[in-house]
Scaffold this motif. Structure first.
Motif, PDB file in Angstrom:
ATOM      1  N   GLY A 112       0.172  12.884  -9.696  1.00 16.21           N
ATOM      2  CA  GLY A 112       0.856  13.476 -10.849  1.00 16.21           C
ATOM      3  C   GLY A 112       2.049  14.350 -10.482  1.00 16.21           C
ATOM      4  N   ASP A 113       2.085  14.882  -9.241  1.00 15.11           N
ATOM      5  CA  ASP A 113       3.201  15.756  -8.845  1.00 15.11           C
ATOM      6  C   ASP A 113       4.348  14.985  -8.199  1.00 15.11           C
ATOM      7  N   MET A 114       4.196  13.660  -8.117  1.00 14.91           N
ATOM      8  CA  MET A 114       5.191  12.888  -7.374  1.00 14.91           C
ATOM      9  C   MET A 114       6.614  13.096  -7.900  1.00 14.91           C
ATOM     10  N   ASP A 115       6.765  13.148  -9.214  1.00 19.53           N
ATOM     11  CA  ASP A 115       8.099  13.333  -9.813  1.00 19.53           C
ATOM     12  C   ASP A 115       8.734  14.633  -9.330  1.00 19.53           C
ATOM     13  N   LYS A 116       7.914  15.708  -9.373  1.00 16.16           N
ATOM     14  CA  LYS A 116       8.403  17.032  -8.947  1.00 16.16           C
ATOM     15  C   LYS A 116       8.833  16.986  -7.472  1.00 16.16           C
ATOM     16  N   TRP A 117       8.009  16.360  -6.638  1.00 17.06           N
ATOM     17  CA  TRP A 117       8.322  16.312  -5.205  1.00 17.06           C
ATOM     18  C   TRP A 117       9.562  15.451  -4.935  1.00 17.06           C
ATOM     19  N   GLN A 118       9.643  14.315  -5.639  1.00 16.45           N
ATOM     20  CA  GLN A 118      10.805  13.435  -5.444  1.00 16.45           C
ATOM     21  C   GLN A 118      12.081  14.168  -5.844  1.00 16.45           C
ATOM     22  N   THR A 119      11.983  14.931  -6.939  1.00 10.83           N
ATOM     23  CA  THR A 119      13.162  15.679  -7.391  1.00 10.83           C
ATOM     24  C   THR A 119      13.553  16.706  -6.326  1.00 10.83           C
ATOM     25  N   ALA A 120      12.546  17.403  -5.788  1.00 11.32           N
ATOM     26  CA  ALA A 120      12.838  18.411  -4.752  1.00 11.32           C
ATOM     27  C   ALA A 120      13.546  17.754  -3.561  1.00 11.32           C
ATOM     28  N   LEU A 121      13.050  16.603  -3.147  1.00 12.07           N
ATOM     29  CA  LEU A 121      13.673  15.925  -2.000  1.00 12.07           C
ATOM     30  C   LEU A 121      15.113  15.536  -2.323  1.00 12.07           C
ATOM     31  N   SER A 122      15.323  15.075  -3.558  1.00 13.28           N
ATOM     32  CA  SER A 122      16.667  14.602  -3.910  1.00 13.28           C
ATOM     33  C   SER A 122      17.657  15.765  -4.030  1.00 13.28           C
ATOM     34  N   ILE A 141       0.856  -1.201   0.000  1.00 18.18           N
ATOM     35  CA  ILE A 141       0.000   0.000   0.000  1.00 18.18           C
ATOM     36  C   ILE A 141       0.892   1.252   0.000  1.00 18.18           C
ATOM     37  N   LEU A 142       1.915   1.249   0.839  1.00 15.76           N
ATOM     38  CA  LEU A 142       2.809   2.417   0.919  1.00 15.76           C
ATOM     39  C   LEU A 142       3.514   2.624  -0.417  1.00 15.76           C
ATOM     40  N   ALA A 143       3.970   1.540  -1.019  1.00 18.15           N
ATOM     41  CA  ALA A 143       4.685   1.654  -2.304  1.00 18.15           C
ATOM     42  C   ALA A 143       3.755   2.254  -3.358  1.00 18.15           C
ATOM     43  N   GLU A 144       2.510   1.838  -3.374  1.00 18.26           N
ATOM     44  CA  GLU A 144       1.566   2.338  -4.373  1.00 18.26           C
ATOM     45  C   GLU A 144       1.251   3.820  -4.138  1.00 18.26           C
ATOM     46  N   ARG A 145       1.025   4.195  -2.873  1.00 21.92           N
ATOM     47  CA  ARG A 145       0.652   5.593  -2.559  1.00 21.92           C
ATOM     48  C   ARG A 145       1.771   6.579  -2.913  1.00 21.92           C
TER      49      ARG A 145
END
Ligand SMILES: C[S@@+](CC[C@H](N)C(=O)[O-])C[C@H]1O[C@@H](n2cnc3c(N)ncnc32)[C@H](O)[C@@H]1O
Length: 322
Positions: free
Chosen positions: A36-46, A25-29
């Protein structure tokens, strides 16, 4: 994902079975498919600067992480740039490497209203349902809670938690991208359960109180914070359409009715410890939350009413024991 301690803690609480269902469940969420913004957020974190803060203090109203001198000028610029990718910051405040993250809410004010009256958190296992980015979870850990699990289905807030956890590195606080409906029916293991700012969003408030009870161990404490109305407006306000521009506000009881609901749900030692009208100083637009805020949701000529003509937001904190 910062889940290593979490899975151990859940196993200690007798919840090993849940750990296995939780992992997919965590992996899917947290996947790009889910938001749709996950890529942007992941990039910000990285791209957050790779530094270790020299100080972390979870006991201050503005949670303190690092000092200005921990970063060079370029790292400061990068920190601010990436944190802004995670806008809007609603719950706080935080002081990150000398930058005051002035969030929409002064969540520390709510904390000050409740901390003196709740069961001392030292050594307790705590669940904070609807925790946002985890501001109060960090404060609970600062008050020596043994372990704090926060859940919130809004993925952006969980990403904000990841940004904070990257520097705080206290794995006895975990925030997961879950709603209350994702919890197993009978957890029966938390010493304290917090539900703050959630009851009015639940279609069936009594069922919510029962769900919260199922998360607590016997004699565990519920800390419930929700919108209430003055008794002069009746027992329960059921808004038609929006309330203070919020969708999905189903019911706003008087304190007396709320206490009755808690007793009906089988709680003992029910007591209200605070009632406060939310001020436009406590909830407001800031550099870190640039959308509209409370002042825009109130009648411009009469701040005692919402734009829809309902009583303006007032909140109560009620304690109860399972
Ligand atoms: C008004 S905010 C309160 C945040 C925090 N508890 C506080 O008191 O400052 C409500 C939070 O509940 C979350 N939420 C909404 N539906 C939820 C659900 N079904 N289960 C858990 N949390 C939920 C929202 O994402 C939001 O962060």
């Amino acid at each position: 994902m910062y889940t290593h301690h979490l899975f151990d803690q859940l196993a200690n609480a007798g919840l090993s079975d849940w750990v296995e269902t939780l992992k997919p469940i965590l992996a899917e969420r947290l996947s790009v498919k889910h938001h749709g913004d996950m890529d942007k957020w992941q990039t910000a974190l990285s791209l957050l600067p790779d530094v270790t803060p020299t100080v972390v203090s979870l006991s201050q109203d503005a949670i303190e992480v690092g000092i200005e001198a921990d970063l060079n000028q370029q790292q400061h610029l990068r920190l601010i740039e990436q944190l802004k990718q995670l806008h809007p910051w609603r719950k706080g405040p935080f002081e990150l490497f000398g930058h005051y993250i002035d969030t929409e809410w002064r969540s520390d004010w709510k904390w000050q209203r409740l901390i003196k009256d709740i069961a001392p958190l030292a050594g307790r296992r705590v669940l904070d349902i609807g925790c946002g980015c985890g501001y109060h979870c960090w404060r609970m850990r600062g008050a020596a809670a043994d372990f704090v699990l926060g859940i919130d289905p809004t993925i952006l807030f969980v990403m904000q938690y990841f940004a904070l956890q990257r520097y705080i590195q206290d794995y006895n606080v975990a925030v997961l991208p879950l709603g209350i409906d994702d919890l197993p029916a009978e957890l029966n293991c938390f010493d304290s359960v917090f539900s703050m700012g959630l009851l009015y969003h639940r279609r069936d408030p009594l069922a919510h109180l029962q769900e919260l009870k199922n998360c607590l161990r016997d004699e565990g404490e519920l800390v419930l914070e929700t919108l209430v109305i003055d008794e002069k407006f009746g027992e329960v306000l059921v808004p038609e359409g929006r309330y203070a521009q919020m969708r999905n506000v189903w019911s706003i009881p008087s304190v007396k009715m709320l206490e009755t609901w808690l007793k009906q749900a089988g709680y003992n030692k029910v007591r209200c410890i605070d009632v406060t009208v939310t001020s436009i100083e406590e909830q407001r637009s800031t550099e870190w939350m640039q959308f509209q805020s409370l002042v825009d949701f109130l009648d411009q000529d009469d701040h005692s009413k919402t734009v829809e003509g309902y009583p303006a937001p007032m909140r109560a904190i009620v304690l109860a024991e399972k």
